[in-house]
Design a protein around this motif. Sequence first.
Motif, PDB file in Angstrom:
ATOM      1  N   GLU A  71       0.651  -0.875   0.290  1.00 47.17           N
ATOM      2  CA  GLU A  71      -0.120  -0.262   0.160  1.00 47.17           C
ATOM      3  C   GLU A  71       0.599   1.499   0.052  1.00 47.17           C
ATOM      4  N   TRP A  72       0.756   1.557  -1.020  1.00 43.90           N
ATOM      5  CA  TRP A  72       1.050   3.305  -0.853  1.00 43.90           C
ATOM      6  C   TRP A  72      -0.150   4.443  -0.005  1.00 43.90           C
ATOM      7  N   VAL A  73       1.152   5.363   1.154  1.00 42.77           N
ATOM      8  CA  VAL A  73       0.600   5.288   2.161  1.00 42.77           C
ATOM      9  C   VAL A  73       1.153   7.124   2.584  1.00 42.77           C
ATOM     10  N   ALA A  74       1.711   7.961   1.617  1.00 43.85           N
ATOM     11  CA  ALA A  74       2.145   9.269   1.927  1.00 43.85           C
ATOM     12  C   ALA A  74       2.842   9.455   1.017  1.00 43.85           C
ATOM     13  N   MET A  75       2.292  10.802   1.010  1.00 44.64           N
ATOM     14  CA  MET A  75       3.127  12.127  -0.717  1.00 44.64           C
ATOM     15  C   MET A  75       3.383  13.125  -0.431  1.00 44.64           C
ATOM     16  N   VAL A  76       4.301  13.659  -0.877  1.00 46.00           N
ATOM     17  CA  VAL A  76       4.990  14.518  -0.612  1.00 46.00           C
ATOM     18  C   VAL A  76       5.189  15.704  -2.132  1.00 46.00           C
ATOM     19  N   LEU A  77       5.570  16.545  -1.881  1.00 46.36           N
ATOM     20  CA  LEU A  77       5.883  18.136  -2.671  1.00 46.36           C
ATOM     21  C   LEU A  77       7.098  18.256  -2.366  1.00 46.36           C
ATOM     22  N   ASP A  78       8.278  18.159  -4.026  1.00 48.10           N
ATOM     23  CA  ASP A  78       9.540  18.745  -3.816  1.00 48.10           C
ATOM     24  C   ASP A  78       9.869  20.209  -3.457  1.00 48.10           C
ATOM     25  N   PRO A  79       9.874  20.665  -2.147  1.00 45.72           N
ATOM     26  CA  PRO A  79       9.908  22.398  -2.915  1.00 45.72           C
ATOM     27  C   PRO A  79      10.316  23.229  -3.210  1.00 45.72           C
ATOM     28  N   THR A  80      11.766  21.957  -4.586  1.00 49.45           N
ATOM     29  CA  THR A  80      12.513  23.007  -4.711  1.00 49.45           C
ATOM     30  C   THR A  80      12.319  22.145  -6.350  1.00 49.45           C
ATOM     31  N   GLU A  81      12.189  21.085  -6.724  1.00 50.46           N
ATOM     32  CA  GLU A  81      11.551  20.842  -8.069  1.00 50.46           C
ATOM     33  C   GLU A  81      10.022  20.576  -8.352  1.00 50.46           C
ATOM     34  N   PRO A  82       9.380  20.617  -9.848  1.00 45.05           N
ATOM     35  CA  PRO A  82       8.451  19.679 -10.122  1.00 45.05           C
ATOM     36  C   PRO A  82       7.791  18.473  -9.546  1.00 45.05           C
ATOM     37  N   TYR A  83       9.025  18.044  -8.687  1.00 46.59           N
ATOM     38  CA  TYR A  83       8.126  16.290  -8.350  1.00 46.59           C
ATOM     39  C   TYR A  83       6.984  15.750  -6.907  1.00 46.59           C
ATOM     40  N   VAL A  84       5.964  15.609  -7.487  1.00 49.24           N
ATOM     41  CA  VAL A  84       5.261  15.110  -6.043  1.00 49.24           C
ATOM     42  C   VAL A  84       6.249  13.243  -5.631  1.00 49.24           C
ATOM     43  N   TYR A  85       6.550  12.702  -4.940  1.00 53.77           N
ATOM     44  CA  TYR A  85       7.314  11.585  -3.779  1.00 53.77           C
ATOM     45  C   TYR A  85       6.856  10.952  -3.459  1.00 53.77           C
TER      46      TYR A  85
END
Length: 554
Positions: A193-207
């Motif tokens: 299960e994928w449980v958490a997500m965050v935006l990179d504050p310096t690049e246009p990526y979501v992790y």
Amino acid sequence: MIRRVALLAAALVVAAGAPRGALTDDDVHYVYGQNAEGKLSVNGTVLDDLPGDFQVTEFGIYYPDEAWSAIALDGQRRYSLRRDGVVRNDGSKLHELPYDAKLTSYWVSLAVSGGVTWSLRQDGLVCEGADTLVKLPTDLFLFRGIVASAGHVWSLRSDGSIFRDDDVTPLYQLRGGPGRATLFPDGVAFDTEWVAMVLDPTEPYVYAIRVDGIVRRADVSDPAPIRPEGEGVAALPFYFDVDADDDGYYDVYPLLDDAYLDIEFKDKGVWLAIAGDGRVYSSKNTTSPVIDFPGDAFDLDDAFTDLATSGNAFWAVRSDGFAYRGDVDAPRVTLPPGHYGRIAASSSPPTLGDADEHPPKCLVYTTRTVVGTPLDVPVVANDIETPSEDLVVTPTSLPSDSSGSSATWDSAARVMRWHSPQVPGTYKFEFKVDDGSSISRFKFTLKVFAADTDPAKDEPPTVPALQGARPIIGEPFSFTVITDDEDGDPVAVSVNTSNYPFDSGATFDPVTRRFAWTPATADQGNRTVKFKVQSGTKEKTLTVKLSVRQGFWF
């Protein structure tokens, strides 16, 4: 399709907010903690006591509808989400989102950007403010986390699907491969299960991170991604035990101790991930933990539940309310009692509103002395929100006796001075303390006794009763031990300097009888200090309770 919903699933939901700016470890940080029962604190002091409910039964944790599930920050404003859809801002109700108890589909994640809230329900319902934005498809999976930035919102489903705004077609379908414990595909078993997500504050990526430590990222600037499955970033260490209780059978929840819970970014584009047993990994080293906090996810009290960052500093919270700063020597902050799932951190002080919920406190003296003895009683006042030197102390009643002897007030030293009380009796010293928002009133009791003239008696020394001592971490705190003897015998006051808190920086001057201490973060909590008071052949022990608190600075 086989699915396992973990007992601690509600603790695996990320509460995301807007990206945070760059800080250094020397900056001031405000650490917000929210327990399931509804107490929201900053640096250990309760700001909001929200109406909520949470229970621990003999069968484990029970999350009723009124358990609080998410917290998010936006500048100085704080937002909280309850499982039944109640959203509060700085303690006041903001929204009441759609909820049907019969569906048992709870609100699990909250994001705030530019003063706008986005809320996510397990079944894919997304609300912008109080209005429905979209009902995303579940395909028999649950939604886990939501992040927002620059007017856009991304929602994470437990199978790795990431949706943008109101588009019901996944923009990404992250693929982590077979589960590292069960070999099932994404979202089907607990370890996948994928449980958490965050935006990179310096690049246009979501992790995003999966329970078994798989980390992938996706380019959120691309409306038609070339890699809809995302890009592999890391496979963090994952040590699972399919028979953790050694009963010879495959455990239903074999992975709680090693399950990854959250992923967050520090400044300079470095991400951190935490597992339930307290291991924290960094993108700089994905094979060895940055730190291994003391924890045990199989224990309801010792399981870690969330991670928060503020610039280059980070904190982790354990379900028993111990919040740890992310360096080896950092002491823990004790949050108000309750079951914790959520923390957030910021360099901005909280909005306190018009009401002062934390008025000044004072060490209250009940003093015993003998006729003719000079009496100097200090006012030791402090405040969670205001430095002690900024408090205004004003006497409202000074003691005097029938002989005409009366006390005076030394405003610079904040000491009531009574040069020579002449008449036995009980007297009162009353005053008020103003912190600019509220006024607290206090009353000291002063008991004056006649001297004992019987040479056959050996009276014990008089000792004060001291109550309400609340030292603030990082602020000098001191008081005087006021003693006397009815026989006129010399009185000696001493301490054992090898005992706490003298082994933690406290001092005592036996001549002036002044105790002084500046407590550190490690000293937070209920403490005691003991003094030995002797006169003639008699001896007494004075024990003073100290409630060491954290102010709104860190």
